[in-house]
Design a protein around this motif. Sequence first.
Motif, mmCIF file in Angstrom:
data_model
loop_
_atom_site.group_PDB
_atom_site.id
_atom_site.type_symbol
_atom_site.label_atom_id
_atom_site.label_comp_id
_atom_site.label_asym_id
_atom_site.label_seq_id
_atom_site.Cartn_x
_atom_site.Cartn_y
_atom_site.Cartn_z
ATOM 1 N N PRO A 33 0.829 -1.215 -0.065
ATOM 2 C CA PRO A 33 -0.071 0.032 -0.018
ATOM 3 C C PRO A 33 0.936 1.451 0.196
ATOM 4 O O PRO A 33 0.219 2.305 -0.360
ATOM 5 C CB PRO A 33 -0.696 -0.367 1.295
ATOM 6 C CG PRO A 33 -0.835 -1.638 1.635
ATOM 7 C CD PRO A 33 0.309 -2.199 1.088
ATOM 8 N N THR A 34 2.224 1.307 0.404
ATOM 9 C CA THR A 34 2.870 2.393 0.716
ATOM 10 C C THR A 34 3.485 2.834 -0.829
ATOM 11 O O THR A 34 3.760 3.976 -0.884
ATOM 12 C CB THR A 34 3.883 2.293 1.543
ATOM 13 O OG1 THR A 34 4.901 1.054 1.287
ATOM 14 C CG2 THR A 34 3.446 1.978 3.203
ATOM 15 N N LYS A 40 -7.504 -11.586 -0.430
ATOM 16 C CA LYS A 40 -6.762 -11.659 0.839
ATOM 17 C C LYS A 40 -5.855 -10.700 0.764
ATOM 18 O O LYS A 40 -5.819 -9.716 -0.357
ATOM 19 C CB LYS A 40 -5.907 -13.094 0.730
ATOM 20 C CG LYS A 40 -6.714 -14.328 0.543
ATOM 21 C CD LYS A 40 -5.745 -15.515 0.257
ATOM 22 C CE LYS A 40 -6.477 -16.841 0.351
ATOM 23 N NZ LYS A 40 -5.500 -17.877 0.103
ATOM 24 N N PRO A 41 -5.328 -10.395 2.041
ATOM 25 C CA PRO A 41 -4.117 -9.150 2.040
ATOM 26 C C PRO A 41 -3.217 -9.293 1.287
ATOM 27 O O PRO A 41 -2.705 -10.591 0.969
ATOM 28 C CB PRO A 41 -3.748 -9.160 3.539
ATOM 29 C CG PRO A 41 -4.875 -9.841 4.268
ATOM 30 C CD PRO A 41 -5.446 -10.724 3.269
ATOM 31 N N ALA A 100 -9.069 3.422 -6.587
ATOM 32 C CA ALA A 100 -9.458 2.588 -5.678
ATOM 33 C C ALA A 100 -10.292 3.456 -4.520
ATOM 34 O O ALA A 100 -11.508 3.009 -4.191
ATOM 35 C CB ALA A 100 -8.270 2.567 -4.622
ATOM 36 N N LYS A 101 -10.114 4.700 -4.364
ATOM 37 C CA LYS A 101 -11.169 5.443 -3.514
ATOM 38 C C LYS A 101 -12.437 5.781 -4.171
ATOM 39 O O LYS A 101 -13.603 5.515 -3.524
ATOM 40 C CB LYS A 101 -10.601 7.046 -3.370
ATOM 41 C CG LYS A 101 -11.390 7.935 -2.497
ATOM 42 C CD LYS A 101 -10.482 9.225 -2.451
ATOM 43 C CE LYS A 101 -11.284 10.201 -1.347
ATOM 44 N NZ LYS A 101 -10.744 11.493 -1.373
ATOM 45 N N ARG A 102 -12.617 5.943 -5.805
ATOM 46 C CA ARG A 102 -13.702 6.071 -6.341
ATOM 47 C C ARG A 102 -14.482 4.499 -6.308
ATOM 48 O O ARG A 102 -15.682 4.596 -6.291
ATOM 49 C CB ARG A 102 -13.349 6.563 -7.789
ATOM 50 C CG ARG A 102 -13.014 7.918 -7.931
ATOM 51 C CD ARG A 102 -12.653 8.401 -9.241
ATOM 52 N NE ARG A 102 -12.298 9.676 -9.385
ATOM 53 C CZ ARG A 102 -12.991 10.667 -9.498
ATOM 54 N NH1 ARG A 102 -14.430 10.484 -9.540
ATOM 55 N NH2 ARG A 102 -12.526 11.709 -9.669
ATOM 56 N N LEU A 108 -10.219 -2.548 -0.553
ATOM 57 C CA LEU A 108 -9.797 -1.141 -0.950
ATOM 58 C C LEU A 108 -9.048 -0.356 0.079
ATOM 59 O O LEU A 108 -8.364 0.781 -0.423
ATOM 60 C CB LEU A 108 -11.059 -0.505 -1.487
ATOM 61 C CG LEU A 108 -11.521 -1.225 -2.939
ATOM 62 C CD1 LEU A 108 -13.027 -0.994 -3.229
ATOM 63 C CD2 LEU A 108 -10.476 -0.834 -4.230
ATOM 64 N N ARG A 109 -9.530 -0.319 1.147
ATOM 65 C CA ARG A 109 -9.042 0.430 2.352
ATOM 66 C C ARG A 109 -7.598 0.005 2.589
ATOM 67 O O ARG A 109 -6.668 0.841 2.577
ATOM 68 C CB ARG A 109 -9.676 0.226 3.732
ATOM 69 C CG ARG A 109 -11.072 0.839 3.782
ATOM 70 C CD ARG A 109 -11.823 0.390 5.012
ATOM 71 N NE ARG A 109 -13.088 0.965 5.245
ATOM 72 C CZ ARG A 109 -14.040 0.970 6.212
ATOM 73 N NH1 ARG A 109 -13.927 -0.304 6.790
ATOM 74 N NH2 ARG A 109 -15.233 1.366 6.001
ATOM 75 N N ALA A 110 -7.188 -1.229 2.265
ATOM 76 C CA ALA A 110 -5.938 -1.685 2.487
ATOM 77 C C ALA A 110 -4.860 -1.139 1.435
ATOM 78 O O ALA A 110 -3.786 -0.897 1.344
ATOM 79 C CB ALA A 110 -5.897 -3.179 2.524
ATOM 80 N N ALA A 111 -5.637 -0.634 0.137
ATOM 81 C CA ALA A 111 -4.822 -0.380 -0.868
ATOM 82 C C ALA A 111 -4.714 1.085 -0.757
ATOM 83 O O ALA A 111 -4.507 1.898 -2.079
ATOM 84 C CB ALA A 111 -5.783 -0.837 -2.506
ATOM 85 N N GLY A 112 -5.325 1.894 0.339
ATOM 86 C CA GLY A 112 -5.105 3.334 0.153
ATOM 87 C C GLY A 112 -6.377 4.096 -0.106
ATOM 88 O O GLY A 112 -5.943 5.286 -0.071
ATOM 89 N N ALA A 113 -7.352 3.416 -0.035
ATOM 90 C CA ALA A 113 -8.651 4.086 -0.154
ATOM 91 C C ALA A 113 -9.336 4.550 0.905
ATOM 92 O O ALA A 113 -10.038 3.584 1.501
ATOM 93 C CB ALA A 113 -9.686 3.333 -1.172
ATOM 94 N N ARG A 114 -9.251 5.716 1.607
ATOM 95 C CA ARG A 114 -9.536 6.102 2.834
ATOM 96 C C ARG A 114 -10.799 6.975 2.574
ATOM 97 O O ARG A 114 -11.038 7.435 1.707
ATOM 98 C CB ARG A 114 -8.414 7.026 3.449
ATOM 99 C CG ARG A 114 -7.022 5.980 3.661
ATOM 100 C CD ARG A 114 -7.499 5.003 4.560
ATOM 101 N NE ARG A 114 -5.954 4.394 4.546
ATOM 102 C CZ ARG A 114 -6.181 2.921 5.067
ATOM 103 N NH1 ARG A 114 -7.278 2.404 5.807
ATOM 104 N NH2 ARG A 114 -4.827 2.343 5.249
#
Length: 201
Positions: free
Chosen positions: A26-27, A91-92, A37-39, A195-201
């Motif tokens: 994710p970083t 999975k993560p 990802a956010k959308r 998606l949260r783990a992929a940076g979608a906050r």
Amino acid sequence: MDPRTAALLHCFLFAVLVQSAPISSPTDLTPAFKEAAKRAKTLVEKILRDIPTVHRNTVNTEGLSLDPSSQNTNLHMMVTSLGIPAAPILKPLSEHFTLDMYVSRMLVGSQLYQGLLGVLSDKLSGLNDLRADLRDLLTHITKMKEAAQLDGNVSDQNQIPDLASRLHGNYEVQVAIHVMLTQLQSFCHDLIRSLRAAGAR
């Protein structure tokens, strides 16, 4: 140990370590990926909010509820006979579950449910908005794939089952829409976490 042997061993170990590393974390995902990802996450949240309303408006058979405690005992047999597949497991990110696999499974699952909705929308009304949302979700996930420059091919995905030929009556249609919405709800919860783990906050 011979210096040349030591050098070869060092190169071999380095290659193994590089090969086993995850494609991305994710970083180090690009801003374009995170924006897509956010959308996608915003759209998945909308789909989750809409599923109970769609279920209430389309499923009227007693015993078919989104509440797991009220499930019909014969439902599993009906699911098997209709041949509705489960969504791909998300999975993560890790060395065993790469970004390529991660995004490809998102695509496969979204395509599966859009296809099932296409079949069921020919049998009853009230599914077109949900189908349109899944089409838009596919667009955003495709943008994630393009932003990360992934090569994953989803052509080997589970094919949409020949559901139409198995819907002989209203009860089968009711069971199929209920199962599809229940599975889609679970898949969307997995998508939100991913998606949260992929940076979608």
